[in-house]
Structure formats: C-alpha cells, structure tokens
Motif scaffolding. Structure first.
Motif, short mmCIF file in Angstrom:
data_model
loop_
_atom_site.label_atom_id
_atom_site.label_comp_id
_atom_site.label_asym_id
_atom_site.label_seq_id
_atom_site.Cartn_x
_atom_site.Cartn_y
_atom_site.Cartn_z
N SER B 79 -1.82 6.63 3.86
CA SER B 79 -0.90 5.70 4.50
C SER B 79 0.54 6.04 4.15
O SER B 79 1.46 5.66 4.87
CB SER B 79 -1.22 4.28 4.11
N TRP B 83 3.18 5.88 6.99
CA TRP B 83 4.39 5.08 6.88
C TRP B 83 5.50 5.63 7.75
O TRP B 83 6.23 4.91 8.38
CB TRP B 83 4.77 5.04 5.40
N ARG B 153 3.36 -6.45 15.98
CA ARG B 153 2.02 -6.00 15.59
C ARG B 153 0.94 -6.61 16.47
O ARG B 153 -0.23 -6.41 16.20
CB ARG B 153 1.74 -6.38 14.14
N TYR B 205 3.90 -8.79 8.40
CA TYR B 205 4.24 -7.37 8.47
C TYR B 205 2.98 -6.51 8.43
O TYR B 205 2.80 -5.60 9.23
CB TYR B 205 5.16 -6.99 7.31
N ALA B 206 2.11 -6.81 7.46
CA ALA B 206 0.93 -5.96 7.27
C ALA B 206 -0.18 -6.33 8.25
O ALA B 206 -1.06 -5.52 8.52
CB ALA B 206 0.44 -6.05 5.84
N ARG B 209 -3.92 -5.44 7.94
CA ARG B 209 -4.02 -4.54 6.79
C ARG B 209 -3.57 -5.20 5.49
O ARG B 209 -3.46 -4.54 4.47
CB ARG B 209 -3.20 -3.27 7.06
N TRP B 210 -3.28 -6.52 5.54
CA TRP B 210 -2.83 -7.20 4.33
C TRP B 210 -3.89 -7.14 3.24
O TRP B 210 -3.58 -7.11 2.05
CB TRP B 210 -2.47 -8.65 4.65
N GLY B 215 -1.91 -1.43 3.19
CA GLY B 215 -1.10 -2.36 3.98
C GLY B 215 -0.03 -3.02 3.14
O GLY B 215 1.14 -3.09 3.53
N ARG B 216 -0.42 -3.48 1.94
CA ARG B 216 0.56 -4.14 1.08
C ARG B 216 1.56 -3.13 0.53
O ARG B 216 2.73 -3.44 0.34
CB ARG B 216 -0.16 -4.86 -0.06
N ASP B 218 2.67 -0.53 2.12
CA ASP B 218 3.64 -0.32 3.20
C ASP B 218 4.67 -1.44 3.21
O ASP B 218 5.85 -1.21 3.46
CB ASP B 218 2.93 -0.28 4.56
N PHE B 219 4.21 -2.65 2.92
CA PHE B 219 5.15 -3.78 2.88
C PHE B 219 6.15 -3.60 1.74
O PHE B 219 7.35 -3.85 1.90
CB PHE B 219 4.37 -5.09 2.72
N THR B 430 -0.19 -3.80 -5.98
CA THR B 430 -0.23 -4.50 -4.69
C THR B 430 -1.01 -5.81 -4.84
O THR B 430 -0.68 -6.79 -4.17
CB THR B 430 -0.87 -3.63 -3.60
#
Lengths: 132, 454
Positions: B79, B83, B153, B205-206, B209-210, B215-216, B218-219, B430
């Motif tokens: 990821s 990104w 999203r 945002y995620a 994928r949170w 996913g986190r 990336d946040f 994360t």
C-alpha cells in the motif's frame, strides 16, 4: 475445473506455506507443485502468486533471498520461518475443522456420493497406470 | 542462424513487456525481475515441449494473467506504493474527473467559509465570542471534509448516520456546557475536539480499508502531508494578507477590519479542505515530504536529547514545574512520535534493519528517558499544587504517549534483533490511533463536568 476466487484466496496461504516446508522454492516451482498436487484441478493465474508471497514475507511467515539459478538468471527463493510454520499449523487446524464439517454434511445428504466419486477417481488412476 | 534470430526476437519482446510493466507504479523493478524470471522459465519449458518462441511467449504472458488485475493485487499488498496512485485518476480516466474533483473541493471550501460566517448573522461576534468560535472551529470544516471523502470514495451510505451522529454529539458537547469564559476547560475542549473529530475524518478517508493496517497507515501518511500543505498555504496566506494591508494603506484605507473578520478566518478554514484536496490530487508532485523531513530531523533530535540528558546528569539541575513545562514535554513526545510515525510510514517493511533504525531507537529511548526524568521530578511535587484540569490533561497525554513509545521501542528492538517483523510495529501504531481520539473525546466530555467548567 474452475475454483471460486474466494476459495483460491483463502487456501493459497496454507498451500504455499506447506509447499515451502518441503523445501525452499521460487515462484515458478511453487506453481508447478500446486498443479502436480491438485492433479491440474487448481489453476492459479501465475502472476497472482507473487503478491501472495510478498504478503507472507511482510507478515514474517517466509523469508526471501536472491540467488543465481543454473540458467544464470537472478531468482528469488522463499524459505518458511518458524512463525510461518506456526501459522501453517493453525491454518491446518482450521481447514481440518471446515473439511470435517463438510464431509459430515456430504455424508448425511448424499451417503453414496463421496464413496463413488473416490472410487471413480481410483479407477481412473488405475486405468491410467495400466495404460502406461 | 534462425535460432539466434529467434532468441533476439524473444529478448526484444521481453524488453517491451518489461518496460510496459515498469510503467506501473505498484510494481517495482525487483518485482519485475522476479516476474521476468518466471516468464523466461515458462517460455523455456514450453519451447522444450516443442513450441516456437513466439507461441511460447504468448502462452507464458497469458498465464501470468491480466496486468491490470496483477498491478491491482501488487498495489493492494504494497500500500505504500499504492499511496502514490490510490487517489490519482488512473490513466484511463479523463481530465474531466480531475476538474469535477477540483470544483467539488473549492465549493466545499467556500461552504466552510460561509459556515464560519453564519453564526455572525445570529450576533456571534468573532472577537467578543472568541470562545464559541474556538470550541466549534473543527465543526465548521471537518464535517464538510468528511463529506468530501464520502463523495470521493463512494462510501457505503450505511456509514453516514454514524458519521453524522459523531458530529452531532461533538456539537452538543462543544456547546451544551456552561463554560466559564476563557476558562481552562473551554480551552482544553477547543484543543481536544478537533483531535477526536480528525479520527472521524479518518474513518471516511480510509472507508472500507479502515479495518486494515494499510488503510489506517494511508490516513497517517495523508495527515502528515495535509499538515505540510496547510503550512505552505498558510505562509502564502500571510504574504497575501500583508500585501492586502499594504496596498490599501497606500490609498489611505485601513483594510484590517475586513482582513480580520473575513480574509484570515475564512482563508484559514477553507485551506483545510484545499490542503486535503491537494494531497489527494497532487501526490506525485510534492509527495512524501513528511518522510524526507523525518530523515533530516531524527538524527538532530536524537543528538539534542542526548546532549540534554548528559547536561542534566552532569549539572544535576532540577526541573521547573510550571504548566508550560509539562505541556512542553508532551509536545516533545508528540514530535518524537511524529518522527517515528512518518519514518515508519515511508519505510519499506521488507528492508533488513539498518543504521537509520538504530538512530530511530536511540531517539525514542532518549526521549523516553528525558520524559521519565521530567515526570519523576514533576510528580514528586505535583501534590503540592493540586490537580488542575490542565495538569490532568497534560499528564494523561504524557501517559498515553509514553505507553505508545515504550511498546514501540520493544517492538523495534525485536525487529532489530530479527525476532519480530516491522509489520508488527506498523500494526501497533495504526491500532493505537483510536486511543488518541478516545482520550481527546474524554477530555471534551468529562473535564467540563469534573472541573465544573472552570
């Protein structure tokens, strides 16, 4: 036979880890071994194996190293770690539970079916062997 | 001769295939090398079986699979590479989507500015009701920013009531308590509410994928870049404001009333959305500034802290116990955590431990020692001064940050001794994100009650 995508995804981890327990290996050889073990019934899209291997590497289940193969090309070999072995043991426990459950219900629903299919496979193999 | 021509042609074909693969950001050159080894072995097996190299090449390519699907799988696994392209329009998309995106972002920024000015219609003045604006600062813009990500999203609508409920609860807690004007708990509430709400933005945002580490992560990456963009925009804004004042002054008009009640507050609030949109859209232009800065400052911070510890040991000086000092040490831990987080977010998890990892551990350990010495000195005397809301908040944050850093050091040490993976450290960081938000929400919800709104 076309196997459902989710099923392929779920089974890929234990299959790859188990193959790596036999010996250290690389992508192409792992795929060959999968074909051999499944008698050609499991066909993976070749490329998709690599993201799986990289995920196992990130999780620490396997380690990778580059070596030069006999043909002179650089080749990435994968080795299972002790953590990967523990993961495989856990996966095996879970798959056996799933397998036992399915067997139970198959047996209850179609008492004769598993036997006959196993038998026909055996006959087919016998014929092949006799023919050869 | 024919065989030689064949081999050259095959190399040519493989070259073209390789350069085609190289164009995909999610597949790095080491992976291309691995796939090429696969391709060549497959071709060799097929030609041994009697195929000519052309046919063998075609079959081998087919077996590797659709490159788009493959590149998506690689992107999902890596990821950190994803990104760069996650939110960039994929090459197939037209410029139209980019324009729509820009229009939506600017509209939302204007909406945030209008939202900020609406209370003025009801007699809330930016100067005399500063407390009201400070407590609600996040609420003017973060719901809109969340809306932007929901739209971008294409989130499942079932999550919308939850997001809305979070903001509604925040609005109630920010305004229902009878805060003493400019009281400590009001300031604490104003400082902590945006932290809690930022997590709600993160959930949007995620998206789906949170629940995943990637996913986190990336946040976290995006938050750092948003901060950097925001600072850059703010610098530009300061210049613009200064020149506005200057040119109007030259014709004898005092622009400061307009600047103070319109340009500066509206610009500051709208810039949050613009910065987020820029991070979404322009990642490959100034990408990953945060990791570059961490590389630069990690060794410097480590050196400073070690020098400080040596000085404390050498001279035996005591610590002051003013509020500012406790908060100062909190901020130090935040800075160290930021350095740790952004170097984690940019590190390739497959690389073996290196020198920079050592420096990183050195930094965290020295920060922890500094903090421990300070806390010990402060705790010994805090009972004399009693537990004010500020001290409790500062101490709570100190504990939360310490717990995070101590466990990070443990995981990092395991990684350096090759007993653990880097992924474990990523997962810890994360997973810890909600803790900050929960503590911030706790301060907002409980402190005004516990300390009676002082």
């Amino acid at each position: 036979m076309e196997i459902n995508k989710d099923l392929v995804a779920a089974s890929s981890t234990p299959i790859v880890l188990a193959i790596l327990i036999e010996r250290d290996s690389y992508g192409y050889a792992i795929l060959e071994r999968v074909r051999e073990l499944s008698g050609g019934r499991m066909e993976w899209t070749d490329g998709m194996l690599y993201p799986v291997l990289h995920r196992l590497e990130r999780l620490g289940h396997v380690e990778a190293r580059w070596e030069v193969s006999k043909s002179g090309r650089r080749r990435k070999y994968y080795r299972i770690t002790s953590q990967g072995q523990a993961q495989l043991a856990e996966d095996r426990r879970q798959w056996e539970a799933v397998d036992a459950t399915l067997r139970g219900i198959w047996q209850a629903l179609f008492p004769a079916a598993p036997v006959s299919s196993a038998a026909s496979v055996a006959t087919a193999k016998g014929i092949l062997r006799d023919g050869g | 001769m024919a065989a030689k021509g064949d081999a050259a042609m095959l190399d040519d074909q493989i070259d073209r295939w390789r350069s085609y693969l190289h164009r995909r950001q999610a597949i790095h050159s080491v992976d291309v090398a691995e796939l090429e080894d696969h391709l060549r072995e497959q071709i060799a097996v097929l030609t041994d079986a009697g195929l000519v190299s052309d046919e063998a090449f075609l079959i081998a390519i087919k077996r590797i699979g659709d490159l788009d699907a493959l590149s998506r799988e690689f992107a999902r696994e890596h990821s950190d590479r994803l990104w760069k392209q996650l939110v960039m329009p994929s090459s197939g998309e037209s410029g139209k989507t980019v324009r729509t995106d820009a229009i939506v972002a600017f509209s939302l920024a204007v909406a945030a500015a209008i939202a900020l000015k609406v209370p003025a219609l009801f007699g809330k003045d930016l100067h005399s009701d500063g407390g009201f604006y400070a407590r609600n600062a996040g609420l003017f813009v973060l719901p809109l920013l969340t809306g932007y990500f929901v739209w971008k999203r294409r989130l499942n609508p079932t999550i919308l009531p939850w997001l809305a409920a979070a903001f509604a609860a925040a609005a109630i807690f920010a305004n229902a308590y009878p805060f003493a004007p400019k009281g400590h708990t009001e300031i604490l509430s104003a400082l902590h509410l945006p932290i809690a709400l930022w997590l709600v933005v993160g959930v949007a945002y995620a998206g789906e994928r949170w629940n995943q580490v990637s996913g986190r992560m990336d946040f976290i990456r995006s938050s750092g870049e948003v901060l950097i963009y925001y600072i850059l925009i703010a610098l530009g804004g300061v210049l613009l404001t200064a020149f506005t004042a200057l040119v109007f002054k030259s014709i004898g008009i005092n622009a400061s009333p307009y600047l103070e009640s319109w340009q500066v507050p509206c610009g500051a609030i709208g810039a949050v959305i613009i910065a987020s949109w820029l991070v979404e859209a322009k990642q490959s232009v100034i990408e990953n500034m945060a990791p570059v800065l961490t590389r630069l400052f990690t060794p410097l911070f480590a050196a400073m802290l070690i020098l400080f510890l040596c000085t404390v040991l050498w001279t035996g000086r005591g610590f002051g116990i003013e509020r500012a000092e406790l908060i100062g040490f909190d901020l130090l831990l935040v800075a160290v955590l930021g350095l740790l987080l952004y170097s984690i977010s940019a590190r390739d998890p497959h690389l073996p431990p290196g020198t920079f990892d050592m420096v990183q551990v050195l930094l965290v350990v020295s920060a922890l020692l500094t903090n421990a010495v300070a806390l010990w000195a402060i705790a010994a005397r805090i009972t004399e001064f009693g537990f004010s809301p500020n001290r409790v908040a500062a101490l709570g944050e100190n504990v939360i940050l310490m717990v995070n850093l101590v466990w990070s050091v443990v995981l990092y040490a395991r990684f350096l001794r090759r007993q653990g993976t880097f992924a474990a450290l990523e997962k810890w960081q994360t997973d810890y994100l909600p803790v900050y938000a929960m503590w911030a929400a706790f301060v907002v919800v409980v402190f005004p009650l516990a300390f009676g709104g002082i």
